[in-house]
Design a protein around this motif. Structure first.
Motif, mmCIF file in Angstrom:
data_model
loop_
_atom_site.group_PDB
_atom_site.id
_atom_site.type_symbol
_atom_site.label_atom_id
_atom_site.label_comp_id
_atom_site.label_asym_id
_atom_site.label_seq_id
_atom_site.Cartn_x
_atom_site.Cartn_y
_atom_site.Cartn_z
ATOM 1 N N GLU A 101 5.243 15.212 -10.637
ATOM 2 C CA GLU A 101 4.811 14.628 -11.913
ATOM 3 C C GLU A 101 3.827 13.493 -11.700
ATOM 4 O O GLU A 101 2.891 13.308 -12.482
ATOM 5 C CB GLU A 101 6.028 14.132 -12.696
ATOM 6 C CG GLU A 101 5.707 13.686 -14.114
ATOM 7 C CD GLU A 101 6.923 13.234 -14.883
ATOM 8 O OE1 GLU A 101 6.760 12.803 -16.037
ATOM 9 O OE2 GLU A 101 8.042 13.325 -14.332
ATOM 10 N N ALA A 102 4.024 12.722 -10.610
ATOM 11 C CA ALA A 102 3.103 11.615 -10.305
ATOM 12 C C ALA A 102 1.717 12.164 -9.953
ATOM 13 O O ALA A 102 0.687 11.621 -10.375
ATOM 14 C CB ALA A 102 3.648 10.781 -9.162
ATOM 15 N N ILE A 103 1.689 13.257 -9.169
ATOM 16 C CA ILE A 103 0.414 13.879 -8.800
ATOM 17 C C ILE A 103 -0.292 14.408 -10.045
ATOM 18 O O ILE A 103 -1.513 14.265 -10.201
ATOM 19 C CB ILE A 103 0.655 15.022 -7.792
ATOM 20 C CG1 ILE A 103 1.264 14.463 -6.500
ATOM 21 C CG2 ILE A 103 -0.652 15.757 -7.489
ATOM 22 C CD1 ILE A 103 1.640 15.509 -5.491
ATOM 23 N N THR A 104 0.479 15.018 -10.936
ATOM 24 C CA THR A 104 -0.083 15.541 -12.186
ATOM 25 C C THR A 104 -0.709 14.437 -13.019
ATOM 26 O O THR A 104 -1.800 14.602 -13.589
ATOM 27 C CB THR A 104 1.017 16.246 -13.009
ATOM 28 O OG1 THR A 104 1.596 17.292 -12.229
ATOM 29 C CG2 THR A 104 0.439 16.825 -14.298
ATOM 30 N N LEU A 141 4.213 3.459 -9.234
ATOM 31 C CA LEU A 141 2.908 3.745 -8.630
ATOM 32 C C LEU A 141 1.797 3.126 -9.464
ATOM 33 O O LEU A 141 1.755 3.307 -10.679
ATOM 34 C CB LEU A 141 2.718 5.260 -8.522
ATOM 35 C CG LEU A 141 1.396 5.766 -7.951
ATOM 36 C CD1 LEU A 141 1.249 5.343 -6.488
ATOM 37 C CD2 LEU A 141 1.320 7.285 -8.069
ATOM 38 N N PHE A 142 0.900 2.384 -8.788
ATOM 39 C CA PHE A 142 -0.209 1.706 -9.451
ATOM 40 C C PHE A 142 -1.535 2.065 -8.782
ATOM 41 O O PHE A 142 -1.574 2.398 -7.595
ATOM 42 C CB PHE A 142 -0.052 0.183 -9.380
ATOM 43 C CG PHE A 142 1.134 -0.370 -10.123
ATOM 44 C CD1 PHE A 142 0.993 -0.866 -11.413
ATOM 45 C CD2 PHE A 142 2.392 -0.414 -9.539
ATOM 46 C CE1 PHE A 142 2.080 -1.392 -12.099
ATOM 47 C CE2 PHE A 142 3.482 -0.937 -10.213
ATOM 48 C CZ PHE A 142 3.331 -1.425 -11.496
ATOM 49 N N ILE A 179 0.704 4.054 -13.179
ATOM 50 C CA ILE A 179 0.553 5.509 -13.242
ATOM 51 C C ILE A 179 1.880 6.210 -13.531
ATOM 52 O O ILE A 179 1.987 6.989 -14.479
ATOM 53 C CB ILE A 179 -0.048 6.061 -11.928
ATOM 54 C CG1 ILE A 179 -1.467 5.503 -11.720
ATOM 55 C CG2 ILE A 179 -0.084 7.587 -11.955
ATOM 56 C CD1 ILE A 179 -2.091 5.912 -10.409
ATOM 57 N N HIS A 180 2.903 5.922 -12.706
ATOM 58 C CA HIS A 180 4.145 6.685 -12.864
ATOM 59 C C HIS A 180 5.337 5.935 -12.263
ATOM 60 O O HIS A 180 5.195 5.173 -11.311
ATOM 61 C CB HIS A 180 4.006 8.046 -12.168
ATOM 62 C CG HIS A 180 5.156 8.969 -12.370
ATOM 63 N ND1 HIS A 180 5.617 9.336 -13.619
ATOM 64 C CD2 HIS A 180 5.968 9.593 -11.480
ATOM 65 C CE1 HIS A 180 6.639 10.160 -13.492
ATOM 66 N NE2 HIS A 180 6.871 10.319 -12.196
ATOM 67 N N LYS A 181 6.502 6.146 -12.851
ATOM 68 C CA LYS A 181 7.776 5.605 -12.348
ATOM 69 C C LYS A 181 8.741 6.767 -12.177
ATOM 70 O O LYS A 181 8.777 7.678 -13.010
ATOM 71 C CB LYS A 181 8.361 4.602 -13.346
ATOM 72 C CG LYS A 181 9.779 4.146 -13.010
ATOM 73 C CD LYS A 181 10.385 3.358 -14.164
ATOM 74 C CE LYS A 181 11.827 2.960 -13.874
ATOM 75 N NZ LYS A 181 12.737 4.127 -13.715
ATOM 76 N N TRP A 182 9.519 6.762 -11.099
ATOM 77 C CA TRP A 182 10.501 7.824 -10.897
ATOM 78 C C TRP A 182 11.738 7.250 -10.221
ATOM 79 O O TRP A 182 11.801 6.079 -9.877
ATOM 80 C CB TRP A 182 9.919 8.979 -10.089
ATOM 81 C CG TRP A 182 9.509 8.659 -8.689
ATOM 82 C CD1 TRP A 182 10.227 8.857 -7.555
ATOM 83 C CD2 TRP A 182 8.253 8.099 -8.263
ATOM 84 N NE1 TRP A 182 9.524 8.452 -6.445
ATOM 85 C CE2 TRP A 182 8.307 7.997 -6.857
ATOM 86 C CE3 TRP A 182 7.106 7.676 -8.940
ATOM 87 C CZ2 TRP A 182 7.250 7.490 -6.116
ATOM 88 C CZ3 TRP A 182 6.062 7.178 -8.196
ATOM 89 C CH2 TRP A 182 6.133 7.094 -6.804
ATOM 90 N N GLY A 183 12.734 8.088 -10.001
ATOM 91 C CA GLY A 183 13.978 7.632 -9.386
ATOM 92 C C GLY A 183 14.890 6.960 -10.394
ATOM 93 O O GLY A 183 14.585 6.845 -11.572
ATOM 94 N N SER A 184 16.025 6.504 -9.922
ATOM 95 C CA SER A 184 17.003 5.837 -10.786
ATOM 96 C C SER A 184 16.611 4.382 -10.998
ATOM 97 O O SER A 184 15.863 3.804 -10.218
ATOM 98 C CB SER A 184 18.397 5.917 -10.157
ATOM 99 O OG SER A 184 18.397 5.349 -8.864
ATOM 100 N N ASP A 200 0.839 -1.192 0.000
ATOM 101 C CA ASP A 200 0.000 0.000 0.000
ATOM 102 C C ASP A 200 0.879 1.250 0.000
ATOM 103 O O ASP A 200 1.911 1.302 0.678
ATOM 104 C CB ASP A 200 -0.892 0.026 1.245
ATOM 105 C CG ASP A 200 -1.878 -1.138 1.271
ATOM 106 O OD1 ASP A 200 -2.272 -1.597 0.188
ATOM 107 O OD2 ASP A 200 -2.248 -1.579 2.380
ATOM 108 N N SER A 201 0.443 2.264 -0.736
ATOM 109 C CA SER A 201 1.215 3.509 -0.794
ATOM 110 C C SER A 201 1.299 4.192 0.575
ATOM 111 O O SER A 201 2.169 5.032 0.804
ATOM 112 C CB SER A 201 0.591 4.469 -1.810
ATOM 113 O OG SER A 201 -0.747 4.776 -1.457
ATOM 114 N N LYS A 202 0.408 3.816 1.492
ATOM 115 C CA LYS A 202 0.455 4.356 2.854
ATOM 116 C C LYS A 202 1.804 4.081 3.523
ATOM 117 O O LYS A 202 2.265 4.865 4.354
ATOM 118 C CB LYS A 202 -0.679 3.732 3.679
ATOM 119 C CG LYS A 202 -0.732 4.166 5.133
ATOM 120 C CD LYS A 202 -1.866 3.476 5.869
ATOM 121 C CE LYS A 202 -1.919 3.930 7.325
ATOM 122 N NZ LYS A 202 -3.034 3.279 8.065
ATOM 123 N N LEU A 203 2.432 2.972 3.156
ATOM 124 C CA LEU A 203 3.699 2.566 3.772
ATOM 125 C C LEU A 203 4.920 3.185 3.092
ATOM 126 O O LEU A 203 6.036 3.037 3.580
ATOM 127 C CB LEU A 203 3.819 1.039 3.751
ATOM 128 C CG LEU A 203 2.755 0.268 4.522
ATOM 129 C CD1 LEU A 203 2.866 -1.227 4.254
ATOM 130 C CD2 LEU A 203 2.868 0.546 6.017
#
Length: 237
Positions: free
Chosen positions: A96-99, A134-135, A146-151, A85-88
């Motif tokens: 960019e993920a929020i957008t 992020l899913f 939804i989005h991927k970030w970081g290296s 869960d994204s809560k953790l």
């Protein structure tokens, strides 16, 4: 000679002729609404837990962004990642993920919830007992990316984590390592004459020694195999 027209100067001149008070007020209200919207999404991400069902509009779905839980499990097991869960999640969420979430919500006319993260264990706030994705859940074991970030992950991460994938891969690694160490021992080191018996006995010793150390370390640290921990919320798993 005619001078070139500076369009920015002309634009500034037009603006100076009109009052900017109402413009600033409108911009302030717009930014305030945007910030409230962003905060609402962040709140949903930070509080998301459990399985949810987001009603995406079928005709607007991008099929290359749909993943089944079995596909996600395979990647998590191969690379020793968690899918929780994204809560953790304790990392910083990029704007960019929020957008992208806002764009999806407007496009599908829904309010997304129940977000999931795929990332290494160190990026989660886990309970005691380099590359997040992020899913959003779609139901029936399907998730929308939804989005991927970081290296990106280290190119050798899959190979380095392979021994911990399952009990079988763990034992095979111990077998190969023991065999290699046995070959490194000088011939005739324990017996006057080199023989198959010496090699076999030495291999058994090495196998027990390497296996004992590996098992002791694993139990002492409370570690488990990739196939058992990919959805675990516990730090030592």
């Amino acid at each position: 000679m005619l001078e070139n027209t500076n369009i920015k100067s002309r634009l500034d001149a037009v603006r100076e002729k009109s009052s900017t008070t109402h413009i600033l007020a409108e911009v302030e209200a717009l930014l305030s609404e945007t910030n409230k919207s962003d905060e609402a999404i962040l709140q949903r991400i930070e509080n998301a837990e459990g399985e949810k069902h987001n009603a995406f509009q079928f005709d607007l779905i991008e099929t290359d962004k749909i993943y089944h839980i079995t596909q996600i499990e395979k990647i998590c097991v191969n690379y020793r990642l968690r899918f929780l869960d994204s809560k953790l999640y304790k990392g910083k969420l990029p704007y960019e993920a929020i957008t992208k979430i806002k764009t999806l919500e407007e496009k599908h006319n829904i309010s997304l919830d129940g977000f999931k993260m795929m990332a290494p264990a160190k990026l989660f706030k886990l309970e005691n007992a380099d590359d997040p994705l992020l899913f959003a859940p779609m139901g029936n074991g399907y998730y929308y990316f939804i989005h991927k970030w970081g290296s990106d992950l280290h190119p050798l991460r899959k190979a380095m984590m392979w021994p911990f994938k399952t009990f079988e891969t763990f034992m095979f690694t111990i077998f190969v390592l023991s065999l290699l160490l046995t070959y490194l021992v000088p011939k005739g080191f324990f017996m006057d004459q080199n023989s198959g018996t010496e090699f076999f006995l030495l291999f058994i010793f090495m196998f027990k020694w390497v296996g004992g150390i590996a098992l002791y370390y694993g139990f002492a640290k409370g570690k488990n195999f990739n196939s058992a921990i990919w959805r675990s919320k516990f730090f030592n798993a």
